[in-house]
Write an enzyme that holds these catalytic residues in place. Sequence first.
Site, PDB file in Angstrom:
ATOM      1  N   GLU A 162      45.351  42.916  30.464  1.00 55.48           N
ATOM      2  CA  GLU A 162      46.408  42.512  31.396  1.00 55.48           C
ATOM      3  C   GLU A 162      46.739  41.055  31.120  1.00 55.48           C
ATOM      4  OE1 GLU A 162      44.852  42.710  35.358  1.00 55.48           O
ATOM      5  OE2 GLU A 162      43.168  41.375  34.925  1.00 55.48           O
ATOM      6  N   ASP A 165      45.595  32.661  38.247  1.00 55.44           N
ATOM      7  CA  ASP A 165      46.764  33.125  37.492  1.00 55.44           C
ATOM      8  C   ASP A 165      47.730  31.987  37.168  1.00 55.44           C
ATOM      9  OD1 ASP A 165      45.772  35.780  37.817  1.00 55.44           O
ATOM     10  OD2 ASP A 165      46.614  35.798  39.824  1.00 55.44           O
TER      11      ASP A 165
END
Length: 443
Positions: A198, A35
């Site tokens: 997402e 991430d």
Amino acid sequence: MKATSKVLATLFLLLTIVFVGAAQNPIIQTKYTADPAPMVYNDTVFLYTTHDEDDATGFKMLNWLLYTSTDMVNWTDHGIVASLKNFSWARQDNGAWAPQCVERNGKFYLYCPMHGNGIGVLVSDSPYGPFKDPLGKRLINDDHIWNDIDPTVLIDDDGQAYLYWGNPDLYYVKLNKDMISYSGEIVKVASKPQNYQEGPWVWKRNGHYYLAYASTCCPEAIGYAMSDSPTGPWEYKGMIMDVTPKSRGNHPGIIDYKGNSYCFGLNYDLLKQTTQKHFERRSVSIDQMTYNDDGTIQKLPYWSATGPKRLGTINPYRRVEAGTIAWSHGLKTRQNSKVGVYVTDVDNGDYIKVQGVDFRKGAKSFEASVASASAGGKIEIRIDSETGTLLGVCPVKNTDGWQKWSLQSCKVKKVKGVHDLFFVFKGTPGDLFNFDWWEFKAR
């Protein structure tokens, strides 16, 4: 059958050795990272990441990490910059998911989602922290708490800041100037871009608004959309990276830096060097990204092994943290309050590569800060490869403790110009020593 298996195993090992020897991706090898949230500040890239624990099978994520670079190839490990413990109201021991940090008016705001517990925000006077919770409660606390993940922030040219987030839906809200509160209603985007899953990442460039995101599932690719407004509507433009079975997930982070554009993402390549079993142990990779004249983005192939080109050099005549690494083998990093981040789990044959070290007119000696409770070992100082020209050998003696640090040194051969520098560790197999920082002395 046994002979065939042995041949295949040998071939796999040789291919792995070739891959590792040339690799710059994934960019962090001492920990599992995911991430990526890059931020450019003061001519430095600050890369905030999540952290998959070494024993994770599913998602086991307890803290957020920070790495920095000024050349896009050597990344300095600053360790844990924040954790779930920063939020007293977060009643959980897992779920430190994808963050983003932004700077405004000299303060740094780290937006942190906790899976199933909303989105919090931490504030610091420095991008290195320490970060503190100014609210003592969630920033985003609506009816979709399990969807409230993956925050991204855009500060538009007029000063209005927007916070976006969401899985499987996409939301946004206008932040106030204090960056820790918002005005108006939370908006659910009525028509989200094609295959949005997402991991939104929103930015503005040359008058265009961009929304990149994890696209399709599963595995996930990276798609993107464009708009003339920060609130949409968003027009799907295609894929930045196509879906591939090599990576079950993805999460984009995109910046411009020193005249180039870069796309950060993640994969499981580091894990797959040791096992073909699937665990949630991911690694961040980077490649340079190219825009077309109309603002659209050229598609990237799967992450290259070599990564982006180097944009600068390392000065060896000042203290350089041992956690400044372009590539490494077999090592870990840890941190404590006394010395910060240091390299550990040093074993015979492990090594560190530092790319683009500028020796200028040469060096006469080398010193390193080390600690050892074992018999110690040696640091072979080589250039251009882990078996390249030997500049010197620095013996590392027992210091009477793994945290009792000592400066140990050696003479080195004269070397000029810019070289890749390798520290190759030798000794009786087992933990040899800890390694904090190094420096060369000029002639």
